[in-house]
Design a protein around this motif. Structure first.
Motif, PDB file in Angstrom:
ATOM      1  N   MET A   1       0.843  -1.206   0.000  1.00 19.63           N
ATOM      2  CA  MET A   1       0.000   0.000   0.000  1.00 19.63           C
ATOM      3  C   MET A   1       0.871   1.247   0.000  1.00 19.63           C
ATOM      4  SD  MET A   1      -3.075   0.789   2.621  1.00 19.63           S
ATOM      5  CE  MET A   1      -2.978   2.515   2.962  1.00 19.63           C
ATOM      6  N   THR A   2       0.497   2.205  -0.800  1.00 20.74           N
ATOM      7  CA  THR A   2       1.298   3.426  -0.828  1.00 20.74           C
ATOM      8  C   THR A   2       1.006   4.290   0.398  1.00 20.74           C
ATOM      9  OG1 THR A   2      -0.425   4.477  -2.112  1.00 20.74           O
ATOM     10  CG2 THR A   2       1.411   3.539  -3.346  1.00 20.74           C
ATOM     11  N   THR A   3       1.921   5.205   0.675  1.00 15.28           N
ATOM     12  CA  THR A   3       1.752   6.115   1.808  1.00 15.28           C
ATOM     13  C   THR A   3       0.507   6.973   1.593  1.00 15.28           C
ATOM     14  OG1 THR A   3       4.093   6.421   1.366  1.00 15.28           O
ATOM     15  CG2 THR A   3       3.170   7.588   3.271  1.00 15.28           C
ATOM     16  N   PRO A   4      -0.296   7.143   2.640  1.00 18.62           N
ATOM     17  CA  PRO A   4      -1.438   8.047   2.484  1.00 18.62           C
ATOM     18  C   PRO A   4      -0.973   9.494   2.286  1.00 18.62           C
ATOM     19  CG  PRO A   4      -1.595   6.746   4.512  1.00 18.62           C
ATOM     20  CD  PRO A   4      -0.226   6.541   3.976  1.00 18.62           C
ATOM     21  N   ALA A   5      -1.798  10.290   1.623  1.00 18.75           N
ATOM     22  CA  ALA A   5      -1.468  11.706   1.457  1.00 18.75           C
ATOM     23  C   ALA A   5      -1.515  12.411   2.812  1.00 18.75           C
ATOM     24  CB  ALA A   5      -2.442  12.369   0.483  1.00 18.75           C
ATOM     25  N   ILE A   6      -2.588  12.153   3.554  1.00 15.52           N
ATOM     26  CA  ILE A   6      -2.786  12.814   4.845  1.00 15.52           C
ATOM     27  C   ILE A   6      -3.199  11.765   5.873  1.00 15.52           C
ATOM     28  CG2 ILE A   6      -4.170  14.527   6.126  1.00 15.52           C
ATOM     29  CD1 ILE A   6      -2.641  15.950   4.025  1.00 15.52           C
ATOM     30  N   GLU A   7      -2.556  11.792   7.040  1.00 16.29           N
ATOM     31  CA  GLU A   7      -3.005  10.962   8.166  1.00 16.29           C
ATOM     32  C   GLU A   7      -3.239  11.875   9.367  1.00 16.29           C
ATOM     33  OE1 GLU A   7      -0.310   7.151   8.344  1.00 16.29           O
ATOM     34  OE2 GLU A   7       0.645   8.756   7.205  1.00 16.29           O
ATOM     35  N   VAL A   8      -4.447  11.867   9.867  1.00 19.87           N
ATOM     36  CA  VAL A   8      -4.787  12.672  11.040  1.00 19.87           C
ATOM     37  C   VAL A   8      -5.099  11.716  12.172  1.00 19.87           C
ATOM     38  CG1 VAL A   8      -6.405  14.359  11.988  1.00 19.87           C
ATOM     39  CG2 VAL A   8      -5.766  14.468   9.573  1.00 19.87           C
ATOM     40  N   GLU A   9      -4.498  11.979  13.334  1.00 14.15           N
ATOM     41  CA  GLU A   9      -4.744  11.108  14.486  1.00 14.15           C
ATOM     42  C   GLU A   9      -5.176  11.907  15.694  1.00 14.15           C
ATOM     43  OE1 GLU A   9      -1.833   8.274  15.972  1.00 14.15           O
ATOM     44  OE2 GLU A   9      -1.637   7.505  13.917  1.00 14.15           O
ATOM     45  N   LYS A  10      -6.274  11.471  16.320  1.00 13.44           N
ATOM     46  CA  LYS A  10      -6.718  12.022  17.608  1.00 13.44           C
ATOM     47  C   LYS A  10      -6.807  13.540  17.606  1.00 13.44           C
ATOM     48  CE  LYS A  10      -5.209   8.432  20.813  1.00 13.44           C
ATOM     49  NZ  LYS A  10      -5.106   7.331  19.868  1.00 13.44           N
ATOM     50  N   LEU A  11      -7.347  14.106  16.539  1.00 11.65           N
ATOM     51  CA  LEU A  11      -7.417  15.560  16.423  1.00 11.65           C
ATOM     52  C   LEU A  11      -8.636  16.096  17.175  1.00 11.65           C
ATOM     53  CD1 LEU A  11      -6.433  18.202  14.820  1.00 11.65           C
ATOM     54  CD2 LEU A  11      -8.303  17.646  13.293  1.00 11.65           C
ATOM     55  N   THR A  12      -8.382  17.013  18.108  1.00 10.30           N
ATOM     56  CA  THR A  12      -9.470  17.704  18.804  1.00 10.30           C
ATOM     57  C   THR A  12      -9.223  19.196  18.751  1.00 10.30           C
ATOM     58  OG1 THR A  12      -9.949  15.861  20.288  1.00 10.30           O
ATOM     59  CG2 THR A  12     -10.613  18.044  21.030  1.00 10.30           C
TER      60      THR A  12
END
Lengths: 249, 307
Positions: free
Chosen positions: A1-12
């Motif tokens: 799998m290629t790298t995602p463009a954007i990874e967001v984690e636990k954003l508040t």
């Protein structure tokens, strides 16, 4: 799998004590047109801005193309809402587009011939070449949006964030923008767009994230864009607090 | 004294050069305040600077036994007070639900009020040498300008213009679209403070000649007038500088010839007059032009209907 463009984690994100976005995890793969859809005040624009670090986050991390946001921030071209600026500012359409090259120029260096010809090329792509010398306060809504897009395209970024590009524009402009976004995707770029109109989701988008303070669902349009989930997104607005935070679009 | 004798007078030349420099600098940096809709920020700096002026004067008195009214001392005092007032206002706004304009208004009142109290106190205490003429910082007194004052105005003014030219691209982009500028990787927090520094400079250089109460007009009026005539930021800044310098020259000459007329108000009224003329008569943006255009549109519409 290629790298995602954007990874967001636990954003508040909160405005004061009012939560706007709550514990968001979101992955946007490369080479798709992804839409953020949700009711007014759901935090769609705030999500874009907090990913871009234009709005302070309470918690959360963002990765761009597998690396930290800080090292890759210039790889996202951002098109703010048209209404976020004063269109009576004394400048021309070409000048506005040239501002898109300021990122690669860096501090102190002035734009030159190269920057102006790149900007003209971007204007041509959006059918705006003849307006290059016009004052920006003479443009219609659709023309303003085209100029904004030309300014983003001149950045030649691998990822683009567009905040409500279809709001208040004429039909030919909307069609042209969609065509260009699809062309960009086919050329390997990733597009994230805040969209209001549910009717065009199928036609315009490959992927969709339904947002209402949290991500209700995210994935391929044919997998997640069901009536039940839309219903949940648009009615279940009080999952965290009963009041709709004001002034958050 | 006739105009020609006046222009040949060395002291007058100093004053004229000083006021014109002030007009040009505050006019040009004022364009950015005008376009960012931050006139109130300028006014807070202007009024708050009275406290800085009074404290700088008192510190010089406590240290030397003689209160100094040299701009070399008073301008830094005014700068510190102005920046402090803005910083405190921003702190209140970001740590409470108070809106920006209210925060700024409160700071203006506190700093200016304290400044006025100190001014009254100094005037009433019999034993402070050098206190005469302090009250002229309210409405300006160009005639008291010395060579050292002129040099101080020159340093602050030329420094501001150089910063503006060096960071032209950045300041323009930030004023126009701060979100884009930040997303392009620029530190907009720095740009914000650089611009505020320019506004502070554009204000404090005029506290002696034009006075803290009226100085805001020199930041706003030339910029607002210039905007009426041009659609390019570069031309707007140059035109505002010319308008500012012209008002300053007219005001300085008039107040030197007509006795009992203070410099500050004449300069400011000249600026306001130029603004009013621009507001009414400028092509394209002027009120008269806009009305005429509307009328001809209305006529065309009604003609179309009758056909």
């Amino acid at each position: 799998m290629t790298t995602p463009a954007i990874e967001v984690e636990k954003l508040t994100v909160t405005y004061g004590a009012v939560p706007v976005l709550w514990d968001i995890d979101l992955t946007i793969p490369q080479q798709v047109v992804m839409g953020l859809v949700g009711p007014n005040g759901a935090g769609k624009s705030t999500l874009l801005k907090s990913i871009l670090d234009l709005t302070p986050k309470l918690t959360g991390t963002v990765k761009v193309l597998g690396q930290s946001f800080a090292s890759n921030r210039k790889r996202i071209g951002y098109v703010p809402q048209r209404s976020s600026i004063d269109w009576d500012f004394p400048t021309t359409v070409l000048d506005l587009v040239v501002m898109g090259t300021y990122g690669r120029l860096g501090w102190f260096r002035r734009p030159g011939k190269q920057e102006r010809s790149d900007s003209m090329a971007a204007l041509e792509r959006l059918g705006m070449a003849e307006f290059a010398g016009r004052q920006i306060n003479e443009l219609s809504g659709g023309q303003q949006q085209r100029a904004f897009l030309a300014r983003a395209f001149v950045q030649d970024a691998p990822i683009y964030f567009l905040d409500e590009p279809f709001t208040g524009v004429d039909v030919p402009t909307e069609k042209l923008i969609v065509k260009l976004l699809h062309e960009l995707r086919d050329a390997g770029k990733t597009i994230v767009v805040v969209q209001h109109d549910l009717k065009t989701v199928d036609e315009y988008l490959d992927q969709v994230s339904l947002v209402n303070q949290t991500i209700v669902a995210s994935g391929k349009v044919k997998d997640v864009f069901s009536e039940a989930i839309i219903e949940e997104t648009y009615s279940g607005r009080s999952r965290i607090c009963s009041a709709n935070p004001q002034g958050v679009a | 004294m006739s105009l020609w004798e006046l222009l040949g007078d060395h002291t007058f030349q100093t004053v004229l050069l000083g006021t014109m420099g002030i007009g040009a600098v505050s006019g040009s940096v004022g364009c950015f305040a005008y376009l960012r809709r931050q006139s109130l920020v300028g006014d807070v700096v202007a009024h708050s600077s009275l406290l800085g002026v009074m404290l700088a004067f008192l510190i010089s008195y406590w240290l030397t036994g003689q209160g100094s009214k040299s701009l070399v001392l008073l301008i830094p005092g005014a700068m510190v007070a102005g920046v402090l007032a803005l910083g405190l206002a921003q702190w209140i706004v970001s740590n409470s639900g108070v809106r920006e304009d209210s925060g700024l208004g409160v700071m203006l009142a506190i700093f200016f009020g304290t400044g006025i109290m100190l001014l009254r106190w100094v005037q009433k205490s019999p034993s402070i040498p050098g206190k005469r003429g302090l009250e002229s910082y309210l409405f300006g007194m160009a005639a008291s300008m010395t060579q050292a004052d002129l040099i101080m105005i020159g340093i602050v003014g030329i420094g501001s213009i150089l910063v503006m030219l060096l960071l032209w691209k950045e300041l323009k982009a930030f004023t126009f679209d701060p979100l884009l500028t930040q997303s392009l990787g620029y530190r907009t927090r720095w740009l914000n403070w650089i611009l505020i520094g320019l506004f502070v400079n554009g204000i404090v250089i005029g506290i002696q000649c034009i006075g803290v109460v009226l100085m805001i007009a020199m930041l706003v009026a030339p910029a607002a007038a210039a905007r009426q005539w041009t659609e390019s930021l570069g031309k707007m800044v140059i035109l505002a500088a010319i308008i500012g310098a012209t008002c300053a020259a007219i005001g300085t000459v008039v107040s030197a010839i007509v006795s009992g007329v203070p410099t500050g108000p004449v300069i400011v009224l000249t600026g306001t007059a130029i603004f009013l003329v621009s507001l009414l008569f400028a092509p394209k943006r002027g009120i008269l032009f806009a009305n005429r255009k509307q009328n001809s549109l209305a006529m065309a519409a009604s003609q179309e209907r009758s056909e």
